[in-house]
Design an enzyme around this catalytic site. Structure first.
Site, PDB file in Angstrom:
ATOM      1  N   ALA A   1       2.982   1.869   3.012  1.00 25.20           N
ATOM      2  CA  ALA A   1       4.201   1.040   2.998  1.00 25.20           C
ATOM      3  C   ALA A   1       5.286   1.714   2.157  1.00 25.20           C
ATOM      4  O   ALA A   1       6.462   1.716   2.519  1.00 25.20           O
ATOM      5  CB  ALA A   1       3.894  -0.354   2.452  1.00 25.20           C
TER       6      ALA A   1
ATOM      7  N   CYS B   1       0.823  -1.205   0.000  1.00 27.05           N
ATOM      8  CA  CYS B   1       0.000   0.000   0.000  1.00 27.05           C
ATOM      9  C   CYS B   1       0.862   1.262   0.000  1.00 27.05           C
ATOM     10  O   CYS B   1       2.068   1.217   0.160  1.00 27.05           O
ATOM     11  CB  CYS B   1      -0.928  -0.011   1.203  1.00 27.05           C
ATOM     12  SG  CYS B   1      -0.037   0.194   2.764  1.00 27.05           S
TER      13      CYS B   1
ATOM     14  N   HIS C   1       5.784   6.352  -2.528  1.00 27.78           N
ATOM     15  CA  HIS C   1       7.124   6.865  -2.872  1.00 27.78           C
ATOM     16  C   HIS C   1       7.017   8.337  -3.250  1.00 27.78           C
ATOM     17  O   HIS C   1       7.780   9.172  -2.786  1.00 27.78           O
ATOM     18  CB  HIS C   1       7.717   6.130  -4.081  1.00 27.78           C
ATOM     19  CG  HIS C   1       7.869   4.661  -3.909  1.00 27.78           C
ATOM     20  ND1 HIS C   1       7.846   3.790  -4.979  1.00 27.78           N
ATOM     21  CD2 HIS C   1       8.062   3.891  -2.813  1.00 27.78           C
ATOM     22  CE1 HIS C   1       8.011   2.558  -4.547  1.00 27.78           C
ATOM     23  NE2 HIS C   1       8.140   2.594  -3.238  1.00 27.78           N
TER      24      HIS C   1
ATOM     25  N   ARG D   1      11.992  -5.181   6.255  1.00 24.58           N
ATOM     26  CA  ARG D   1      12.651  -5.020   4.960  1.00 24.58           C
ATOM     27  C   ARG D   1      14.160  -5.244   5.047  1.00 24.58           C
ATOM     28  O   ARG D   1      14.860  -5.206   4.068  1.00 24.58           O
ATOM     29  CB  ARG D   1      12.319  -3.613   4.442  1.00 24.58           C
ATOM     30  CG  ARG D   1      12.780  -3.274   3.060  1.00 24.58           C
ATOM     31  CD  ARG D   1      11.992  -2.073   2.609  1.00 24.58           C
ATOM     32  NE  ARG D   1      12.484  -1.400   1.453  1.00 24.58           N
ATOM     33  CZ  ARG D   1      13.050  -0.195   1.474  1.00 24.58           C
ATOM     34  NH1 ARG D   1      13.245   0.432   2.626  1.00 24.58           N
ATOM     35  NH2 ARG D   1      13.426   0.380   0.363  1.00 24.58           N
TER      36      ARG D   1
HETATM   37 FE1  CFM Z   1      13.083   0.533  -5.506  1.00 23.80          FE
HETATM   38 FE2  CFM Z   1      12.554  -1.805  -5.714  1.00 23.80          FE
HETATM   39 FE3  CFM Z   1      11.100  -0.182  -4.182  1.00 23.80          FE
HETATM   40 FE4  CFM Z   1      13.622  -0.856  -3.508  1.00 23.80          FE
HETATM   41 FE5  CFM Z   1      12.678  -2.872  -1.944  1.00 23.80          FE
HETATM   42 FE6  CFM Z   1      11.609  -3.735  -4.198  1.00 23.80          FE
HETATM   43 FE7  CFM Z   1      10.188  -2.165  -2.661  1.00 23.80          FE
HETATM   44 MO1  CFM Z   1      10.713  -4.595  -1.889  1.00 23.80          MO
HETATM   45  S1  CFM Z   1      14.491  -1.149  -5.380  1.00 23.80           S
HETATM   46  S2  CFM Z   1      12.600   1.016  -3.439  1.00 23.80           S
HETATM   47  S3  CFM Z   1      14.502  -1.722  -1.739  1.00 23.80           S
HETATM   48  S4  CFM Z   1      11.237  -0.290  -6.282  1.00 23.80           S
HETATM   49  S5  CFM Z   1      12.802  -4.773  -2.795  1.00 23.80           S
HETATM   50  S6  CFM Z   1      12.274  -3.800  -6.333  1.00 23.80           S
HETATM   51  S7  CFM Z   1       9.547  -3.854  -3.716  1.00 23.80           S
HETATM   52  S8  CFM Z   1      10.952  -2.652  -0.748  1.00 23.80           S
HETATM   53  S9  CFM Z   1       9.231  -0.304  -3.019  1.00 23.80           S
END
Ligand code: CFM
Length: 552
Positions: A75, A72, A205, A106
């Site tokens: 997160a 989500c 993000h 994580r």
């Molecule tokens: Fe970038 Fe990722 Fe992500 Fe990531 Fe991660 Fe991920 Fe993620 Mo899990 S590199 S920041 S450190 S998009 S592994 S492939 S899914 S936490 S949001």
């Protein structure tokens, strides 16, 4: 009763598989409307006569009822972007589960400089909302949580993360942040990152990028006395990746002003606008900060990738080329020359046993692409891959950004209006220098995405579901499947080795040179393991049971 352990030979389909047929098989059981939607998100990778790759449906809502891998918005904001920063007190405003389940799962690591340095990552801060807070409002509780955290820890900054109920009942976390900032005299800021804000963590993000840029970046103008100052954007120090990258950059004499956000501190963010180059590792999660820093402060950005030994070498050379100083270029070459022999020795050895084996990667918004490089280095093929929540630009490259349709969900996320800072904007290179660097292979603001690098005929699947995963395992019988904890055990139960590429299981680092060695060795052990031979499944000794491993 003892039963003989049978040796089961793995049978790989002899005839090459037709990816178009596989796509049809994946869609066959869906109701027509769902099949139509999924069919845009499942593509056979191939170029048309003009050399163009097809366009994929991405960053759209998951059909309700489908078991998705996604997380989500909360997160993405709290867990992913701000979670790895050790000296901000991150308070989850919401029910306790949201805070608890995003607490260090994580495996983002941190290393305070001394015992005196703040490190709040070992704590889980939450307002622990109850029914009565939902009925009467939770702002009072939030204020007292901030006060309590301040009294106990005296942190430099406190941030507040909204969970779904907070948005539904209308608590104004920003007003609370302003009031408490005034009262306590430290930086306090809130995020409207309620879980439902977007179709996945990707929205979180963007919200986190906007917040950190508005409230923290640019607050400390001290220019660090160091050469070759860069920021490392989109590196989160999972399993110690960031430590390995720091080791390499340090050996090259390149200094990192700020990492967003592995092993980071509040002060580093505040000072990050003094760097001379932004390097972007995970494009999906942090490209907004890179763009905003360029517009406001004049810092150019380049895409780099420290996953894979060759990519690491290439990225170091790109950084050196940008600064264009013979001493740096020489040092970078020395480091590569020193590190590569060990990497090559291991990869050659491992390759003998791994060459030709098949991998599938369904991870996040960047790793499904980056990790294909590591598999390539040991001779393995990626036959199918996809992201959970990436956008079209991460699949097809940034050139498609102007064509991406804005829908109701993406319109929900604020785009900040950024202008040149009247005092702090300072172009790092002239337009002529930028153009000449781009010609020499240091392209700015450029990311070509995953699809152009993948083989023709590979299957690209966005937001893969559990149902599709099970079919894919049966059809392709891969030697290894990479995804996350939610998928792990279902995959292992079908007799396929499964590697978590989010948390790395308990392994890592996998970035940089030493990380590549770790990865090669681990994958070798996994795909060549005999362990499945020694496991007797119930149906092997009880013929009345009918079941099979996918490779039987
Ligand atoms: Fe970038 Fe990722 Fe992500 Fe990531 Fe991660 Fe991920 Fe993620 Mo899990 S590199 S920041 S450190 S998009 S592994 S492939 S899914 S936490 S949001």
């Amino acid at each position: 009763m003892s039963t003989a352990i049978k040796e089961i030979k793995k049978t790989r389909p002899v005839k090459p598989l037709d990816p178009e047929k596989i796509k049809q098989e994946l869609l066959a059981k869906y109701p027509p409307k769902v099949a139509r939607k999924r069919s845009k998100q499942i593509l056979v990778n191939k170029k048309d006569e003009d050399g163009k790759i097809p366009s994929i449906g991405a960053n759209v809502r998951t059909v309700p009822g489908i078991i998705t891998q996604r997380g989500c918005s909360y997160a993405g904001c709290k867990g992913v972007i701000l979670g790895p920063t050790r000296d901000i007190v991150n308070i989850t405003h919401g029910p306790i589960g949201c805070g608890f389940y995003s607490w260090l799962t994580r495996r983002n690591q941190t290393r305070p400089a001394s015992d005196q340095d703040d490190n709040f990552m070992t704590y889980c801060f939450s307002t622990d909302m109850q029914d009565e807070d939902i009925v009467f409002g939770g702002e009072k509780k939030l204020k007292s949580a901030i006060q309590e955290a301040y009294d106990a820890f005296k942190p430099k900054a406190i941030s507040i993360f909204s969970t779904c109920p907070v948005g539904l009942i209308g608590d104004d976390v920003h007003a609370v942040a302003r009031e408490m900032k005034e009262k306590l005299g430290i930086n306090i800021f809130g995020f409207s990152c309620e879980g439902y804000r977007g179709v996945s963590q990707s929205a979180g993000h963007h919200i986190a990028n906007n917040g950190i840029f508005t409230h923290v970046v640019g607050k400390d103008d001290t220019i660090k006395d160091a050469d070759y100052k860069i920021n490392l954007l989109g590196e989160y120090n999972i399993g110690g990746d960031g430590f390995e990258i720091d080791r390499i950059l340090d050996a090259c004499g390149i200094s990192v002003v700020s990492t967003f956000s592995g092993n980071s501190t509040y002060d580093q963010f505040a000072n990050s606008h003094t760097a001379d180059l932004n390097t972007v590792m995970c494009h999906r999660s942090i490209n907004y900060v890179a763009d905003m820093m360029e517009l406001k402060y004049g810092i150019p950005w380049i895409k780099i990738n420290f996953i894979g030994a060759k990519s690491t070498a290439k990225s170091l050379r790109k950084i050196a080329a940008y600064f264009d100083e013979p001493a740096l270029i020489k040092k970078v070459e020395m480091v590569i020359e020193r590190e590569m022999p060990e990497v090559e020795a291991v990869s050659e050895d491992v390759k003998k046993r791994c060459e030709g084996k098949v991998a599938m990667l369904f991870v996040g918004g960047s790793r499904a692409h980056h990790y294909q490089e590591l598999f390539r280095e040991i001779g393995m093929k990626t036959v199918s891959a996809g992201y959970e929540f990436a956008h079209r630009d991460d699949y097809e490259g940034r050139a498609v950004i102007p064509d991406i349709k804005i829908d109701a969900d993406s319109r929900n996320i604020e785009e900040l209006d950024i202008e040149k800072d009247p005092e702090k904007y300072r172009p790092r290179k002239t337009p002529e220098e930028m153009a000449s660097l781009a010609n020499k292979g240091v392209p700015f603001k450029k990311y070509d995405g995953m699809m152009p690098e993948m083989a023709e005929g590979s299957l690209i699947i966005d937001d893969v579901s559990q149902y599709e995963t099970e079919l894919l395992l049966k059809i392709y019988k891969p030697d290894i499947y990479c995804a996350g904890i939610k998928e792990k055990y279902a995959i292992q139960k079908s007799g396929i080795p499964m590697k978590q590429l989010h948390s790395y299981d308990s392994g890592g680092p996998y970035a940089g040179f030493k990380g590549a060695i770790n990865f090669y060795k681990e994958i070798d052990r996994m795909v060549n393991s005999n362990v499945w031979r020694f496991l007797e499944a119930p149906w092997q000794s009880h013929p009345e049971l009918s079941a099979k491993y996918v490779w039987e």
